[in-house]
Design an enzyme around this catalytic site. Sequence first.
Site, PDB file in Angstrom:
ATOM      1  N   ASP A   1      11.639   3.065   4.053  1.00 36.71           N
ATOM      2  CA  ASP A   1      11.532   1.641   4.355  1.00 36.71           C
ATOM      3  C   ASP A   1      12.706   1.276   5.254  1.00 36.71           C
ATOM      4  O   ASP A   1      13.669   2.037   5.370  1.00 36.71           O
ATOM      5  CB  ASP A   1      11.564   0.806   3.072  1.00 36.71           C
ATOM      6  CG  ASP A   1      10.978  -0.588   3.265  1.00 36.71           C
ATOM      7  OD1 ASP A   1       9.766  -0.756   3.031  1.00 36.71           O
ATOM      8  OD2 ASP A   1      11.725  -1.489   3.679  1.00 36.71           O
TER       9      ASP A   1
ATOM     10  N   TYR B   1      -2.512  -4.078  17.383  1.00 35.61           N
ATOM     11  CA  TYR B   1      -2.785  -3.404  16.117  1.00 35.61           C
ATOM     12  C   TYR B   1      -4.093  -2.611  16.184  1.00 35.61           C
ATOM     13  O   TYR B   1      -4.151  -1.447  15.772  1.00 35.61           O
ATOM     14  CB  TYR B   1      -2.843  -4.453  15.012  1.00 35.61           C
ATOM     15  CG  TYR B   1      -3.117  -3.921  13.631  1.00 35.61           C
ATOM     16  CD1 TYR B   1      -2.129  -3.269  12.901  1.00 35.61           C
ATOM     17  CD2 TYR B   1      -4.365  -4.106  13.030  1.00 35.61           C
ATOM     18  CE1 TYR B   1      -2.376  -2.803  11.614  1.00 35.61           C
ATOM     19  CE2 TYR B   1      -4.623  -3.649  11.754  1.00 35.61           C
ATOM     20  CZ  TYR B   1      -3.629  -3.000  11.052  1.00 35.61           C
ATOM     21  OH  TYR B   1      -3.886  -2.542   9.780  1.00 35.61           O
TER      22      TYR B   1
ATOM     23  N   ASN C   1       2.168   5.482   6.827  1.00 34.86           N
ATOM     24  CA  ASN C   1       1.753   4.139   6.446  1.00 34.86           C
ATOM     25  C   ASN C   1       2.541   3.030   7.141  1.00 34.86           C
ATOM     26  O   ASN C   1       2.084   1.892   7.198  1.00 34.86           O
ATOM     27  CB  ASN C   1       1.900   3.975   4.928  1.00 34.86           C
ATOM     28  CG  ASN C   1       1.610   2.575   4.462  1.00 34.86           C
ATOM     29  OD1 ASN C   1       0.467   2.142   4.427  1.00 34.86           O
ATOM     30  ND2 ASN C   1       2.655   1.842   4.106  1.00 34.86           N
TER      31      ASN C   1
ATOM     32  N   LEU D   1       0.819  -1.208   0.000  1.00 34.21           N
ATOM     33  CA  LEU D   1       0.000   0.000   0.000  1.00 34.21           C
ATOM     34  C   LEU D   1       0.855   1.262   0.000  1.00 34.21           C
ATOM     35  O   LEU D   1       0.561   2.222  -0.715  1.00 34.21           O
ATOM     36  CB  LEU D   1      -0.929  -0.001   1.216  1.00 34.21           C
ATOM     37  CG  LEU D   1      -2.169  -0.893   1.109  1.00 34.21           C
ATOM     38  CD1 LEU D   1      -2.786  -1.105   2.488  1.00 34.21           C
ATOM     39  CD2 LEU D   1      -3.194  -0.278   0.165  1.00 34.21           C
TER      40      LEU D   1
ATOM     41  N   THR E   1      -3.155  -7.624   0.126  1.00 29.85           N
ATOM     42  CA  THR E   1      -1.781  -7.417   0.572  1.00 29.85           C
ATOM     43  C   THR E   1      -1.257  -8.712   1.169  1.00 29.85           C
ATOM     44  O   THR E   1      -1.977  -9.715   1.268  1.00 29.85           O
ATOM     45  CB  THR E   1      -1.711  -6.303   1.640  1.00 29.85           C
ATOM     46  OG1 THR E   1      -2.449  -6.734   2.799  1.00 29.85           O
ATOM     47  CG2 THR E   1      -2.288  -4.999   1.116  1.00 29.85           C
TER      48      THR E   1
ATOM     49  N   LYS F   1      -4.508   1.452  15.837  1.00 28.43           N
ATOM     50  CA  LYS F   1      -5.311   2.058  14.785  1.00 28.43           C
ATOM     51  C   LYS F   1      -6.483   2.858  15.357  1.00 28.43           C
ATOM     52  O   LYS F   1      -6.884   3.877  14.779  1.00 28.43           O
ATOM     53  CB  LYS F   1      -5.814   0.982  13.822  1.00 28.43           C
ATOM     54  CG  LYS F   1      -4.703   0.319  12.999  1.00 28.43           C
ATOM     55  CD  LYS F   1      -3.920   1.327  12.176  1.00 28.43           C
ATOM     56  CE  LYS F   1      -2.961   0.655  11.215  1.00 28.43           C
ATOM     57  NZ  LYS F   1      -2.160   1.633  10.431  1.00 28.43           N
TER      58      LYS F   1
END
Length: 305
Positions: free
Chosen positions: A39, A158, A92, A20, A192, A162
């Site tokens: 990255d 997670y 992201n 993504l 993904t 979020k």
Amino acid sequence: MPSIDLSGKVAVVTGSGRGLGLAYAHALAAHGASVVVNDVDEAVAEAAVKSIEEADGRAVAEVVPVGSSEAAERLVNRAVEEFGRLDVLVTNAGILRDKVLWKMTDEDFDAVITTHLKGTFTCARAAAVRMREQGEGGSLILVGSPAGQRGNFGQTNYAAAKAGIAAMTRTWSMELGRANITVNAIVPVAATAMTETIPAFAPYIEAMRGGEPLPDFLRKGEGFGTPEDCAALVPFLASEAARGVTGQCVGIGGDKVALWSHPQEIRAAYADGGWTPGALADAWPTSVGAELQSVGIPAPKFPEA
């Protein structure tokens, strides 16, 4: 249709070496923005930059794990040093350490919170400082998840991160409004490496990679598609066309785009002088407890064989 022109704008996209994040970086570059790709793997980051340049975009790589204030400063500084300014931040970067509550270790929890939640905070803070100094506004585009909106089995860390990102979106939209900095969260759903592990989706993703299109019941019914399907939302939110959009959580995937609601009271009851436990037990079934809310991401609906 209005033209989405990001010429002259500079963006940082964390975790944009693949998946993504790479789709977001490509979409921004395709509309004229210069992009700092981030990255933890240098080879992956450089390959992402090369792919953007081969498509006539402008990009550089900054290899650093997101989370610390130092990493955030490096990303912002790289944008300014290479391109002279910063206009857009897309947070992201993320990792997964899925386990049920009684098996999740401190390390599992801390690693995910550090990358997702703290990484979003530190990068947004550094970007906001720079954007406020520039005095020309900007866009913070935070990446959420359906897990943060509804919870998800095995994803304590997670989902909590979020959900926190959604809350930060609303808070920062108020704090940065006077500086003309918009803050929105996107809630993507796409094929993904993570969704490929879901058995129900796996055969469709495999077929898609073999050249077959995803069926309409996934693209429309489930709002499930490719990373590139989700990427259109990023240049829109970064553009002048979305200058009046802030504090929102927007879902996108496949052929579907949707606005998520903010948490709000749906039922209320009152007792003169306050409530007692017994009064609550008596009133609960027919008042506030009459419409209990569901939890978890709804299971996908597949056609009957």
